[in-house]
Design an enzyme around this catalytic site. Structure first.
Site, short mmCIF file in Angstrom:
data_model
loop_
_atom_site.label_atom_id
_atom_site.label_comp_id
_atom_site.label_asym_id
_atom_site.label_seq_id
_atom_site.Cartn_x
_atom_site.Cartn_y
_atom_site.Cartn_z
N ASN A 85 0.81 -1.22 0.00
CA ASN A 85 0.00 0.00 0.00
C ASN A 85 0.85 1.28 0.00
O ASN A 85 0.42 2.30 -0.55
CB ASN A 85 -0.91 -0.02 1.23
CG ASN A 85 -1.49 1.34 1.55
OD1 ASN A 85 -2.40 1.82 0.87
ND2 ASN A 85 -0.94 2.01 2.57
N SER A 138 -3.79 3.23 -8.52
CA SER A 138 -4.50 4.52 -8.57
C SER A 138 -5.15 4.68 -9.93
O SER A 138 -4.68 4.08 -10.91
CB SER A 138 -3.49 5.66 -8.37
OG SER A 138 -4.09 6.91 -8.66
N TYR A 153 4.58 9.52 -11.38
CA TYR A 153 3.64 8.76 -10.53
C TYR A 153 2.68 7.95 -11.40
O TYR A 153 2.44 6.76 -11.13
CB TYR A 153 2.89 9.74 -9.63
CG TYR A 153 1.85 9.14 -8.73
CD1 TYR A 153 2.20 8.39 -7.61
CD2 TYR A 153 0.49 9.35 -8.98
CE1 TYR A 153 1.22 7.86 -6.77
CE2 TYR A 153 -0.49 8.83 -8.14
CZ TYR A 153 -0.11 8.08 -7.04
OH TYR A 153 -1.08 7.56 -6.20
N LYS A 157 2.38 3.83 -11.46
CA LYS A 157 1.14 3.10 -11.14
C LYS A 157 0.70 2.25 -12.34
O LYS A 157 0.17 1.15 -12.15
CB LYS A 157 0.04 4.07 -10.71
CG LYS A 157 0.31 4.76 -9.36
CD LYS A 157 0.39 3.78 -8.19
CE LYS A 157 0.28 4.48 -6.84
NZ LYS A 157 0.49 3.58 -5.69
P1 NDP Z 1 -0.90 8.61 3.03
O1 NDP Z 1 0.08 9.66 2.66
O2 NDP Z 1 -1.90 8.90 4.07
O3 NDP Z 1 -0.13 7.26 3.38
C1 NDP Z 1 1.01 6.86 2.68
C2 NDP Z 1 1.71 5.79 3.49
O4 NDP Z 1 2.89 5.36 2.78
C3 NDP Z 1 2.17 6.31 4.83
O5 NDP Z 1 1.84 5.36 5.83
C4 NDP Z 1 3.69 6.42 4.69
O6 NDP Z 1 4.31 6.14 5.93
C5 NDP Z 1 3.96 5.30 3.70
N1 NDP Z 1 5.25 5.48 3.02
C6 NDP Z 1 5.59 6.46 2.15
N2 NDP Z 1 6.86 6.31 1.76
C7 NDP Z 1 7.35 5.21 2.41
C8 NDP Z 1 8.61 4.55 2.44
N3 NDP Z 1 9.64 4.99 1.70
N4 NDP Z 1 8.75 3.47 3.22
C9 NDP Z 1 7.70 3.01 3.98
N5 NDP Z 1 6.49 3.59 3.98
C10 NDP Z 1 6.32 4.68 3.22
O7 NDP Z 1 -1.65 8.25 1.65
P2 NDP Z 1 -2.73 7.16 1.24
O8 NDP Z 1 -3.18 6.37 2.40
O9 NDP Z 1 -3.74 7.85 0.43
O10 NDP Z 1 -1.85 6.27 0.25
C11 NDP Z 1 -1.88 4.86 0.23
C12 NDP Z 1 -1.79 4.37 -1.21
O11 NDP Z 1 -2.97 4.79 -1.93
C13 NDP Z 1 -0.60 4.91 -2.00
O12 NDP Z 1 -0.03 3.87 -2.74
C14 NDP Z 1 -1.24 5.94 -2.93
O13 NDP Z 1 -0.49 6.09 -4.12
C15 NDP Z 1 -2.59 5.31 -3.18
N6 NDP Z 1 -3.64 6.22 -3.65
C16 NDP Z 1 -4.09 7.26 -2.87
C17 NDP Z 1 -5.07 8.11 -3.34
C18 NDP Z 1 -5.59 9.26 -2.54
O14 NDP Z 1 -6.30 10.13 -3.10
N7 NDP Z 1 -5.32 9.35 -1.25
C19 NDP Z 1 -5.69 7.92 -4.67
C20 NDP Z 1 -5.17 6.77 -5.39
C21 NDP Z 1 -4.18 5.97 -4.89
P3 NDP Z 1 5.54 6.95 6.59
O15 NDP Z 1 5.38 8.38 6.24
O16 NDP Z 1 5.40 6.62 8.04
O17 NDP Z 1 6.74 6.31 5.98
#
Ligand code: NDP
Length: 248
Positions: A85, A138, A153, A157
């Site tokens: 995720n 996405s 991005y 995806k």
């Molecule tokens: P958030 O920004 O709320 O969550 C993203 C998560 O990814 C965080 O828990 C962050 O944790 C983690 N993360 C980022 N980089 C790293 C890394 N290098 N190593 C480990 N963990 C990492 O966004 P979402 O919950 O929305 O995103 C979840 C997924 O959904 C993503 O893949 C996003 O592309 C996808 N998505 C989201 C959409 C939206 O509108 N929100 C739409 C379509 C797809 P931490 O910072 O603690 O590392």
């Protein structure tokens, strides 16, 4: 959808969709492995998840991805579900700007390479349990929903979508299913972390249903695809986008 004693790794479980999924899996009896970099936010998710393991790791670093798998197997002895995720758009560059190719490497690493890496590390364990993988892609993998700066991005995806199909074909003979979910806009920290100049309210206008999803809606689909109720489902890309794609 009981996940009693199932071991579920969720990357990006410190926030948004991943945090919701961790809480929902835990409620259904799973032992969840909560992966991310922000210790405070990881702990906040873990507080809702009894029998969980927090692994603070940057999944783009190979040794840290390996540690996620090693610590899981050491603590729980197996892996049943891998939810890839973690993702996002932390670096935006358009094609006319310096630094595009450095941004490409970083975005591809987070959204695609790390998924391929974790898949290959988890695969031998998933073969043993006849487990499954859910990848979070996405709508950006199918249409470019943003303006300049997000091309990397979108490409990552799109690659993730095709990787899912290839992995589903390759792992099917081992009894391992692999699926993708493609959300439209979801209200999480995504846009704040992306620092991308688009507001969720405006994105709602871009959907047929004129709404933005809650993270729980996507988490619900993750649980369904990971459960035995989806026993015949593999290689699919399931959209939950409020009609975003069809409004184009
Ligand atoms: P958030 O920004 O709320 O969550 C993203 C998560 O990814 C965080 O828990 C962050 O944790 C983690 N993360 C980022 N980089 C790293 C890394 N290098 N190593 C480990 N963990 C990492 O966004 P979402 O919950 O929305 O995103 C979840 C997924 O959904 C993503 O893949 C996003 O592309 C996808 N998505 C989201 C959409 C939206 O509108 N929100 C739409 C379509 C797809 P931490 O910072 O603690 O590392």
């Amino acid at each position: 959808m009981s996940f009693t004693d199932k071991v579920v790794i969720i990357t990006g479980a410190s926030s948004g969709i991943g945090a919701s999924a961790a809480k929902m899996f835990s409620k259904e009896g799973a032992r969840v492995v909560i992966v991310g970099r922000n210790q405070e936010m990881l702990s906040a998710t873990a507080a809702h998840c009894p029998s969980s393991l927090v692994v603070r790791a940057d999944i783009t670093v190979d040794s840290e991805a390996q540690r996620v798998i090693d610590e899981t197997v050491k603590k729980f002895g197996k892996i049943d579900v891998l939810v890839n995720n973690a993702g996002g758009l932390p670096v935006c560059r358009d094609l006319t700007q310096d630094g595009l190719i450095q941004a490409f490497d970083s975005i591809m690493n987070l959204n695609l390479r790390s998924v391929v890496h974790l898949t290959t590390l988890a695969a031998p364990h998933l073969v043993k349990t006849k487990g499954n993988i859910v990848n979070i892609s996405s709508v950006a993998g199918v249409v470019p929903p943003f303006g300049p700066g997000a091309t990397n991005y979108c490409v990552a995806k799109a690659g993730l979508n095709h990787f899912t199909v290839c992995a589903a074909v390759e792992l099917a003979s081992h009894g391992v299913r692999v699926n993708t979910i493609s959300p439209g806009p979801v209200s999480t920290n995504f846009q704040k972390n992306a620092n991308y100049p688009t507001e969720y309210e405006k994105m709602a206008e871009g959907t047929l249903l004129k709404r933005v999803s809650k993270p729980e809606e996507i988490a619900d689909l993750i649980l369904y695809l990971a459960s035995d109720r989806a026993i015949g489902v593999t290689g699919v890309n399931w959209f939950s986008d409020n009609g975003f794609i069809n409004k184009r």
